[in-house]
Design a protein around this motif. Structure first.
Motif, PDB file in Angstrom:
ATOM      1  N   ASN A 209      -7.796   2.295   0.710  1.00 35.60           N
ATOM      2  CA  ASN A 209      -8.509   1.004   0.824  1.00 35.60           C
ATOM      3  C   ASN A 209      -9.996   1.199   0.971  1.00 35.60           C
ATOM      4  O   ASN A 209     -10.499   2.111   1.440  1.00 35.60           O
TER       5      ASN A 209
ATOM      6  N   ASN B 209       0.781  -1.235   0.000  1.00 35.83           N
ATOM      7  CA  ASN B 209       0.000   0.000   0.000  1.00 35.83           C
ATOM      8  C   ASN B 209       0.814   1.287   0.000  1.00 35.83           C
ATOM      9  O   ASN B 209       0.242   2.364   0.031  1.00 35.83           O
TER      10      ASN B 209
ATOM     11  N   GLN C 239       0.138   6.460  -1.103  1.00 36.92           N
ATOM     12  CA  GLN C 239      -0.564   5.363  -0.451  1.00 36.92           C
ATOM     13  C   GLN C 239      -1.855   5.027  -1.174  1.00 36.92           C
ATOM     14  O   GLN C 239      -2.578   5.925  -1.612  1.00 36.92           O
ATOM     15  N   LYS C 240      -2.130   3.730  -1.257  1.00 43.73           N
ATOM     16  CA  LYS C 240      -3.388   3.275  -1.825  1.00 43.73           C
ATOM     17  C   LYS C 240      -4.502   3.563  -0.821  1.00 43.73           C
ATOM     18  O   LYS C 240      -4.304   3.467   0.378  1.00 43.73           O
TER      19      LYS C 240
END
Length: 181
Positions: free
Chosen positions: A181, A155, A178-179
């Motif tokens: 979620n 991530n 950052q991914k």
């Protein structure tokens, strides 16, 4: 020693330092066996956020910024939309069009990129090289980016870019992506 001699000596030192630094710089091959393995299609897919800083040649932070990203792929063609907000209120948009050439090689274009960005991924790292028109205080400069991305976990990527003019690093950008979620 006269002024002209001092100037010549200064430029010789700068050139020698630049040559030495370029000889000892990291190579993408240094990351062949590192993990986790970075796959752009997997990481840059969906919503992402980022926070970063710009540092001048002396290391002083000159700007802070956040980025919201949306990325998608159709086969080997990807699009990464980036919306920047700087601490001084400036807003900027960049749309990357990325092509996966296979074997860890990538090409990309964007509105402020000159020509084609060339990238190569090995292990957990990706190195981009490209030229850009960079606007600073209402002036435009053509600069070169030596852009490295390092996958920390599934991530998180840390992105470090050297901004180079006349062979000398004039600024650095550090960005944590950052991914969502």
């Amino acid at each position: 020693m006269g002024l002209l001699s001092k100037i010549k000596s200064y430029f010789l030192v700068v050139i020698a330092a630049s040559v030495l630094m370029s000889c000892s710089s990291a190579s993408i091959e240094d990351y062949d066996k590192t993990t986790p393995v970075l796959n752009l299609k997997t990481f840059f897919d969906g919503q992402l956020t980022a926070s970063g800083i710009v540092q001048d040649y002396s290391g002083t932070v000159t700007r802070k910024f956040t980025v919201t990203m949306e990325a998608s792929w159709q086969g080997d063609e990807g699009v990464i939309n980036e919306w920047f907000i700087y601490d001084d209120g400036e807003k900027q948009t960049r749309i990357w069009k990325i092509t996966d050439l296979g074997n860890g090689k990538y090409q990309g274009t964007a509105n402020d990129i000159l020509g084609i960005a060339e990238g190569e991924a090995r292990g957990s790292a990706l190195r981009w090289a490209y030229d850009m028109n960079l606007v600073v205080d209402d002036s435009e400069y053509e600069v070169h980016f030596d852009d490295w991305m390092f996958l920390v976990d599934e991530n998180t990527i840390i992105n470090k870019s050297d901004i180079i003019k006349f062979g000398i690093t004039v600024a650095e950008v550090t960005l944590v992506i950052q991914k969502v979620n």
